[in-house]
Design a protein around this motif. Structure first.
Motif, PDB file in Angstrom:
ATOM      1  N   ALA A 274       0.833  -1.217   0.000  1.00 14.12           N
ATOM      2  CA  ALA A 274       0.000   0.000   0.000  1.00 14.12           C
ATOM      3  C   ALA A 274       0.867   1.267   0.000  1.00 14.12           C
ATOM      4  O   ALA A 274       0.382   2.359  -0.337  1.00 14.12           O
ATOM      5  N   GLN A 275       2.143   1.160   0.391  1.00  9.63           N
ATOM      6  CA  GLN A 275       3.049   2.322   0.429  1.00  9.63           C
ATOM      7  C   GLN A 275       3.785   2.524  -0.897  1.00  9.63           C
ATOM      8  O   GLN A 275       4.669   3.369  -1.001  1.00  9.63           O
ATOM      9  N   TRP A 276       3.472   1.741  -1.915  1.00  4.83           N
ATOM     10  CA  TRP A 276       4.113   1.893  -3.233  1.00  4.83           C
ATOM     11  C   TRP A 276       3.697   3.230  -3.820  1.00  4.83           C
ATOM     12  O   TRP A 276       2.510   3.498  -4.018  1.00  4.83           O
ATOM     13  N   PRO A 277       4.636   4.101  -4.143  1.00  2.00           N
ATOM     14  CA  PRO A 277       4.273   5.473  -4.535  1.00  2.00           C
ATOM     15  C   PRO A 277       3.983   5.616  -6.012  1.00  2.00           C
ATOM     16  O   PRO A 277       3.483   6.656  -6.441  1.00  2.00           O
ATOM     17  N   GLN A 278       4.313   4.705  -6.836  1.00  2.00           N
ATOM     18  CA  GLN A 278       4.248   4.885  -8.276  1.00  2.00           C
ATOM     19  C   GLN A 278       2.920   4.355  -8.820  1.00  2.00           C
ATOM     20  O   GLN A 278       2.397   3.349  -8.351  1.00  2.00           O
ATOM     21  N   GLN A 279       2.365   5.039  -9.810  1.00  2.00           N
ATOM     22  CA  GLN A 279       1.233   4.529 -10.578  1.00  2.00           C
ATOM     23  C   GLN A 279       1.712   3.864 -11.864  1.00  2.00           C
ATOM     24  O   GLN A 279       1.014   3.073 -12.457  1.00  2.00           O
ATOM     25  N   ALA A 280       2.914   4.249 -12.282  1.00  2.00           N
ATOM     26  CA  ALA A 280       3.482   3.656 -13.491  1.00  2.00           C
ATOM     27  C   ALA A 280       4.170   2.348 -13.137  1.00  2.00           C
ATOM     28  O   ALA A 280       4.485   2.086 -11.972  1.00  2.00           O
TER      29      ALA A 280
END
Length: 673
Positions: free
Chosen positions: A82-88
């Motif tokens: 859930a802490q993954w910052p990227q949308q790409a």
């Protein structure tokens, strides 16, 4: 040299009542104590087994623990994802930075990986360092399932290949594609069941003694071992474990269910419990040796048997002492009973006083003696009465045992021409004319007695002087279930009655005027010939009608006619053989059955008969009486024949002779079958 077992002396039971009571006591007490102890041991073992079965060897607790630890690790992965910052889609730099920020996952997993949507491993964190990935997991089941379901837990081969331990991979999505909703990447945690605290101790101590180890084995849904106390069995099938082979076979026979509810089996010498881990479709097997869990039932049974032997011996010694005191009146009663054989002992001699069961036995002796004396008196009276009955009975009576007379009445001896004493001890074989009749009597009597019936038959007997007579014989076994008890027989002379009966039978079959057989008997003999196996031989039938007989009757009277009929009967009888049959069918009609005679020969005989009747004359009160004969001859068919049709054909031939001028012979061909 030792003797063979077949010549060992037979063991005889002791004669002493005290010793027998002691032995019986030892047996009863020993068996009772042994049975009670064994039942108690068995019941305790059964209760312990039920307790172990109910406990399920804590397999449900182990499965829940594994499930909870998997859930915690999957939850930790999810929170990190859930802490993954990227949308790409992730690249090496972003994936490496993210793994460094989640260093806490290193305490839960052997390594952590970031995998893109095409299954390429971008970065790997293990042993406190992050490095680029150099592999693809696109074909791995966990990757395909995670991409389809959004998460996955699966067992995979370690990088060491077939020789290394199996690893468990947990995968959660790292961001989802805006259009397809499928994960853009996966965050995967890898752990080893044997070393990463996923399982409790694989070998611990469950219910029972401290010496009863409980082994835990973890498998996947196909039965492949993921964790085992023996590292050599990792990645093997659970059926390869000798301790779990029977349980694995039964599990698969039931369809290899993955039920979270625990169940327990006893397979041979071990208890086996199993339950599913619902989070991962795994199975947990726990097994323990039955003897150690139950506390060695065999040793308990041996102790119970030794205890029963000791108690039985002590009880026997006590009973021996008590028996010596309690059976003293019995010895006095024994000495008094032996004096019964002393003829000098007065009839009213006293019996030793005694109470209780021995007193009852003494009174029973006295009652039996009085009853025996009364019974003997009645038997003597009955014997005298039976002898009187046998002496005056109007029929012959005899009692036989083992095929010989033991008792005979005076009437039976008189009928057979012997003295009654001479018949005692003799076999019935000497009283019948020949052995064939004796065998028929024996076989008939045996069959009747075996079916519980009375034997009844007429037999010809031979008297002492050699003359024979007919008697009606009745016999009954005293006890058909015990033939050796003998049989009783009653004999009545029926010679006169049989002669009367034979005379009546002869009269019913013959004509009283001519003494020839009558129509009914003649037709009966024809029927017998048609049914006989000798039907293939040639036989012929003659039908004869007198010519001029009415003139004799009308002119000279019926007495003259009767005389002519008797003369014709004599002429016919003289001309034929003993094997042939001559009959008067009625009035002046006669018939002759020629046995074994061809048609040509029958015509010759018929012509001879006609000629003799024609030449015969009878002087009757100054008159000369003559008659002629018209004779029809027909052969009997060798196939099936109709008696009525045969007689009708013979009559037709006879009438043809009359129509042709009378006093002649006419033959007809055989009647069609």
């Amino acid at each position: 040299m030792s003797r063979p077992f077949g010549h060992l002396p037979r063991l005889r039971p002791p004669r002493s009542l005290k010793l027998r009571l002691a032995l019986a006591s030892v047996s009863v007490i020993g068996l009772s104590v042994a049975a009670t102890a064994l039942l108690v041991v068995h019941d305790m073992g059964a209760r312990a087994e039920r307790s172990i079965m109910d406990s399920t060897l804590d397999v449900d607790t182990v499965s829940k623990t594994i499930s909870a630890r998997l859930a915690n690790r999957e939850l930790a992965l999810g929170r990190s994802a859930a802490q993954w910052p990227q949308q790409a889609p992730p690249d090496l730099a972003s994936a490496s930075a993210f793994l460094r920020s989640q260093a806490a996952l290193g305490a839960l997993f052997t390594r952590v990986m970031v995998v893109d949507g095409q299954g390429r491993v971008i970065a790997v964190a293990d042993e406190m360092r992050v490095r680029p990935g150099d592999a693809s997991v696109q074909d791995h089941p966990f990757f395909q399932r995670a991409m389809a379901d959004g998460h996955a837990i699966a067992a995979e081969a370690s990088p060491a290949g077939a020789t290394g331990p199996l690893e468990v991979v947990l995968a959660v999505p790292l961001g989802n594609h805006l259009l397809t909703g499928r994960p853009q990447a996966l965050l995967c945690g890898v752990l080893r069941p044997q070393t990463d605290s996923l399982l409790p101790e694989l070998s611990d101590h469950g219910i029972g003694t401290a010496a009863a180890p409980v082994d835990t084995v973890l498998t996947d849904a196909r039965g492949r071992i993921l964790a085992h106390p023996d590292d050599r069995l990792l990645r093997h099938d659970v059926g390869d474990d000798p301790q779990l082979r029977a349980a694995a076979r039964r599990w698969r026979q039931d369809g290899a269910p993955l039920e979270p509810t625990a169940w327990t089996w006893r397979t041979g010498s071990r208890f086996v419990a199993m339950a599913a881990v619902p989070e991962a479709d795994w199975m947990v097997f726990r097994s323990a040796p039955a003897d150690l869990m139950l506390g060695s039932p065999a040793a308990a049974r041996r102790e119970a048997l030794w205890l029963s032997v000791a108690v039985a011996l002590a009880g026997a010694a006590l009973i021996m002492g008590l028996s010596h005191l309690l059976l003293r009146p019995m010895r006095q009663l024994e000495r008094r009973a032996l004096r019964l054989l002393d003829d000098q002992l007065p009839a009213g001699a006293p019996w030793p006083p005694a109470a209780g069961e021995i007193g009852q036995l003494s009174r029973a002796f006295q009652h039996v003696l009085a009853t025996r004396a009364a019974s003997q008196h009645r038997s003597e009276e009955l014997l005298a009465l039976m002898r009187a009955i046998l002496r005056h009975a109007p029929v012959g009576i005899g009692f036989m045992r083992a095929g010989r007379f033991e008792l005979v009445s005076q009437r039976l001896a008189d009928e057979l021409g012997h003295a009654d004493a001479a018949l005692v001890g003799r076999s019935a074989r000497a009283l019948l004319p020949d052995f064939a009749q004796y065998r028929r009597l024996v076989q008939g009597a045996q069959a009747a007695f075996a079916s519980g019936q009375t034997y009844q038959a007429e037999h010809e007997f031979r008297r002492r002087d050699g003359h024979t007579f007919w008697a009606y014989l009745q016999g009954a076994a005293l006890d058909r279930r015990q033939p050796e008890t003998g049989s009783i027989w009653i004999l009545s002379d029926i010679s006169e009655l049989r002669a009367q009966r034979e005379q009546l039978s002869w009269s019913a079959a013959h004509d009283s005027l001519t003494q020839l057989v009558n129509r009914r008997e003649f037709e009966a003999r024809l029927t017998h010939i048609c049914a006989s196996k000798r039907r293939s031989e040639p036989n012929c039938l003659l039908s004869l009608d007198l010519d001029g007989f009415k003139a004799v009757n009308d002119g000279a009277g019926h007495a003259a006619g009767d005389a002519i009929l008797q003369d014709v009967a004599a002429l016919l009888t003289q001309r034929v053989r003993d094997t042939d049959t001559v009959a008067r069918l009625g009035g002046d009609e006669f018939a002759v059955l020629l046995m074994g005679c061809e048609l040509d020969r029958a015509q010759q005989i018929a012509e001879q008969i006609r000629a003799r009747i024609e030449s015969h004359q009878r002087d009757w009160r100054g008159q000369v009486l003559r008659v002629g004969a018209s004779i029809g001859v027909v052969p009997m068919p060798t196939e099936a024949c109709d008696i009525a049709a045969l007689l009708a054909q013979a009559d037709a031939a006879c009438y043809a002779a009359k129509r042709g001028g009378k006093n002649r012979v006419v033959a007809c061909p055989a009647l069609a079958a």
